[in-house]
Enzyme design. Structure first.
Site, PDB file in Angstrom:
ATOM      1  N   GLY A   1      16.124 -23.211 -59.761  1.00 26.94           N
ATOM      2  CA  GLY A   1      15.055 -24.332 -59.684  1.00 26.94           C
ATOM      3  C   GLY A   1      15.525 -25.669 -59.842  1.00 26.94           C
ATOM      4  O   GLY A   1      16.317 -26.135 -60.801  1.00 26.94           O
ATOM      5  N   SER A   2      15.192 -26.703 -58.985  1.00 30.89           N
ATOM      6  CA  SER A   2      15.544 -28.009 -58.997  1.00 30.89           C
ATOM      7  C   SER A   2      14.282 -29.183 -59.466  1.00 30.89           C
ATOM      8  O   SER A   2      14.448 -30.327 -58.985  1.00 30.89           O
ATOM      9  CB  SER A   2      16.303 -28.412 -57.645  1.00 30.89           C
ATOM     10  OG  SER A   2      15.222 -28.369 -56.781  1.00 30.89           O
TER      11      SER A   2
ATOM     12  N   PHE B   1      11.801 -30.316 -62.538  1.00 25.70           N
ATOM     13  CA  PHE B   1      11.812 -31.079 -63.765  1.00 25.70           C
ATOM     14  C   PHE B   1      12.615 -30.310 -64.711  1.00 25.70           C
ATOM     15  O   PHE B   1      13.543 -30.744 -65.250  1.00 25.70           O
ATOM     16  CB  PHE B   1      10.466 -31.371 -64.307  1.00 25.70           C
ATOM     17  CG  PHE B   1       9.844 -32.716 -63.478  1.00 25.70           C
ATOM     18  CD1 PHE B   1      10.387 -34.145 -63.725  1.00 25.70           C
ATOM     19  CD2 PHE B   1       8.841 -32.520 -62.651  1.00 25.70           C
ATOM     20  CE1 PHE B   1      10.100 -35.155 -63.032  1.00 25.70           C
ATOM     21  CE2 PHE B   1       8.193 -33.625 -62.231  1.00 25.70           C
ATOM     22  CZ  PHE B   1       8.577 -34.881 -62.354  1.00 25.70           C
TER      23      PHE B   1
ATOM     24  N   GLU C   1      -7.159 -37.344 -57.786  1.00 25.52           N
ATOM     25  CA  GLU C   1      -6.445 -38.444 -56.887  1.00 25.52           C
ATOM     26  C   GLU C   1      -6.449 -38.333 -55.448  1.00 25.52           C
ATOM     27  O   GLU C   1      -6.507 -39.235 -54.856  1.00 25.52           O
ATOM     28  CB  GLU C   1      -4.895 -38.359 -57.405  1.00 25.52           C
ATOM     29  CG  GLU C   1      -4.754 -38.625 -59.037  1.00 25.52           C
ATOM     30  CD  GLU C   1      -3.504 -38.348 -59.539  1.00 25.52           C
ATOM     31  OE1 GLU C   1      -3.022 -39.016 -60.412  1.00 25.52           O
ATOM     32  OE2 GLU C   1      -2.947 -37.042 -59.064  1.00 25.52           O
TER      33      GLU C   1
ATOM     34  N   ALA D   1       4.532 -31.788 -66.297  1.00 28.90           N
ATOM     35  CA  ALA D   1       6.014 -32.062 -66.086  1.00 28.90           C
ATOM     36  C   ALA D   1       6.448 -32.565 -67.401  1.00 28.90           C
ATOM     37  O   ALA D   1       7.734 -32.028 -67.314  1.00 28.90           O
ATOM     38  CB  ALA D   1       6.115 -33.401 -65.423  1.00 28.90           C
ATOM     39  N   GLN D   2       5.916 -32.960 -68.327  1.00 31.22           N
ATOM     40  CA  GLN D   2       6.510 -33.208 -69.870  1.00 31.22           C
ATOM     41  C   GLN D   2       6.828 -31.861 -70.278  1.00 31.22           C
ATOM     42  O   GLN D   2       7.883 -31.743 -71.168  1.00 31.22           O
ATOM     43  CB  GLN D   2       5.716 -33.979 -70.403  1.00 31.22           C
ATOM     44  CG  GLN D   2       5.735 -35.416 -70.261  1.00 31.22           C
ATOM     45  CD  GLN D   2       7.044 -35.894 -70.759  1.00 31.22           C
ATOM     46  OE1 GLN D   2       7.881 -35.406 -71.724  1.00 31.22           O
ATOM     47  NE2 GLN D   2       7.798 -36.929 -70.046  1.00 31.22           N
TER      48      GLN D   2
END
Length: 462
Positions: free
Chosen positions: A15-16, A18, A178, A327-328
């Site tokens: 996996g590329s 995060f 969003e 993401a974090q």
């Protein structure tokens, strides 16, 4: 690097995103050989996908080449391919690209294959309501959104114009909020003077969610502010609305009181629910680890699998302490796994269990308006929007991508234009065309007679 590798410890990262990229970068300078295997050639900054879908950013700005990012890391190589099998006992990973199968051995495996869109058992909805998990998804949605206005300009029936100019977003989490906000800005600002027969201001944007709140994870106060801001922008927010059917020209919802409604709409966006990579179930079958409802694999406190300390699972694929798929979590868990590898090789005692540090959550609603939750602090409006800009700019990979992103934001937020409005029929229809072809679509590249699979050295532990 050639297929003949040194005798150093072999780390394979799947996996590329995060988790995978930050784990790989953390191993820079370590006495290991890192092989990163990914199904795409880029690292995707997924939180900004909706801006590709609505014409603010190009795909290149949020998806830099993985090879370019890692070009200076001499102990890392990148291989293209979709992982089809992990042999935990034999410590190998098999991956395929256009019919070419490659088998890569490992001493340590870091699995960061991420997640996909979940339709809660109704995968047939995906045909007419694309998700928001890949560049392909974002480009398809861009074509569907802008294409709906173009087709409305050609239509003569008021009913046809109405269903073409009715946009339904399913899911009132950050992505859905969003997306709804940006479609509203498209209709009311960007496209307001571009058409002659239709008035883009007449567009309806409907935000649906089966939950009772908008941005539920942000709390009552911020969720309420986000909802009120969306409604001032003309977005119809309908909560307690469960999607029960989706077809080419509409969507059917069931409300908490049992009533049903059909909404005529050609352009639907699915931003509700995620499902972990099927590699989680593949690993669980071999290791006996459990799976949660989203298909995430249950890991030990050090992010490894039971009886397999050489296999780490990070990011959206891991189930630990009910951590969110953000993401974090992926960044911190990827770095933790890499640090564990370096510590073991240095003979250090086991590290403390993984502890996630929550750095807060943010979501934009429109230009100059956002909500942010950082620790006990709550922000909304313009200040939260500035915070959102700074944080997202910081995490975009590469100086040139930050500069071009900043320029496109200036065009879109200070002005009314969108720099990326190019759409093609191929973007809109390629996915469903491939699905219709089924087994007849098997892209393969014939090899020359003398070509052989890459030679791989066995794991150093052997």
């Amino acid at each position: 690097m050639s297929g003949h590798r040194s005798g150093r410890h072999r780390v394979v990262v799947i996996g590329s995103g995060f988790g995978g990229l930050f784990a790989t970068q953390r191993l820079k300078g370590a006495d290991v050989e890192v092989t990163l295997i990914a199904r795409t050639t880029h690292h995707l900054f997924q939180p900004l996908l909706y801006q590709v879908a609505t014409g603010i950013l190009s795909e290149g700005e949020i998806a830099p080449s993985t090879r370019e990012v890692l070009a200076r890391q001499r102990n890392a190589e990148v291989l293209l391919g979709e992982v089809t099998q992990i042999d935990v006992a034999g410590r190998t990973v098999s991956h395929e690209s256009v019919g070419r199968v490659t088998v890569t051995p490992y001493d340590t495996l870091i699995v960061a294959a991420g997640s996909s869109q979940s339709y809660f058992g109704n995968d047939q909805f995906a045909r007419h309501a694309p998700g928001m998990k890949s560049i392909d998804d974002a480009l398809e949605l861009r074509g569907r959104i802008f294409g709906s206005f173009e087709l409305a300009e050609l239509a003569s029936s008021p009913a046809e114009i109405e269903r073409l100019m009715t946009f339904v977003v399913v899911g009132a989490g950050p992505t859905g909020v969003e997306m709804a906000g940006q479609i509203a800005e498209l209709a009311h600002r960007t496209l307001s003077r571009d058409f002659r027969r239709i008035d883009p201001h007449d567009a309806r944007i409907i935000l649906l969610d089966a939950a009772p709140k908008v941005l539920a994870s942000f709390g009552e106060e911020l969720g309420g502010k986000a909802r009120r801001r969306l409604e001032r922008m003309g977005v119809e927010v309908r909560l307690g609305a469960k999607v029960v059917d989706v077809d080419l020209t509409g969507i059917e919802v069931e409300y908490t009181d049992g009533t049903r409604e059909r909404i005529e709409s050609v352009c639907k966006v699915w931003a509700a629910g995620v499902s972990a990579s099927p590699l989680g179930a593949h690993l669980a079958e071999q290791t006996g680890a459990g799976l949660d409802r989203a298909g995430r694999i249950e890991v030990l406190p050090d992010l490894t699998l039971p009886d397999h300390p050489e296999v780490f699972v990070v990011g959206d694929m891991m189930a630990l302490d009910s951590l969110p798929g953000v993401a974090q979590v992926a960044i911190q868990s990827g770095r933790y796994a890499a640090d564990q590898v370096k510590g073991r090789l240095a003979g250090q005692p086991p590290a403390e269990p993984f502890r996630y540090v929550d750095k807060g959550s943010m979501a934009t609603i429109s230009r100059f308006s956002a909500v942010a939750s950082i620790g006990k602090a709550r922000f909304s409006g313009f200040f939260a929007w500035v915070l959102w800009l700074g944080v997202h700019l910081l995490y975009i990979i590469g100086f040139k991508h930050r500069v071009t992103t900043l320029l496109h934001w200036a065009i879109s937020f200070l002005g009314s234009g969108r720099a990326e409005r190019v759409v093609t029929q191929q973007q809109v229809f390629a996915r469903t065309a491939i699905e219709d072809l089924g087994d007849r679509f098997r892209p393969e590249l014939p090899r020359v007679v003398t070509d052989r699979p890459r030679e791989q050295s066995p794991p150093a532990s052997e």
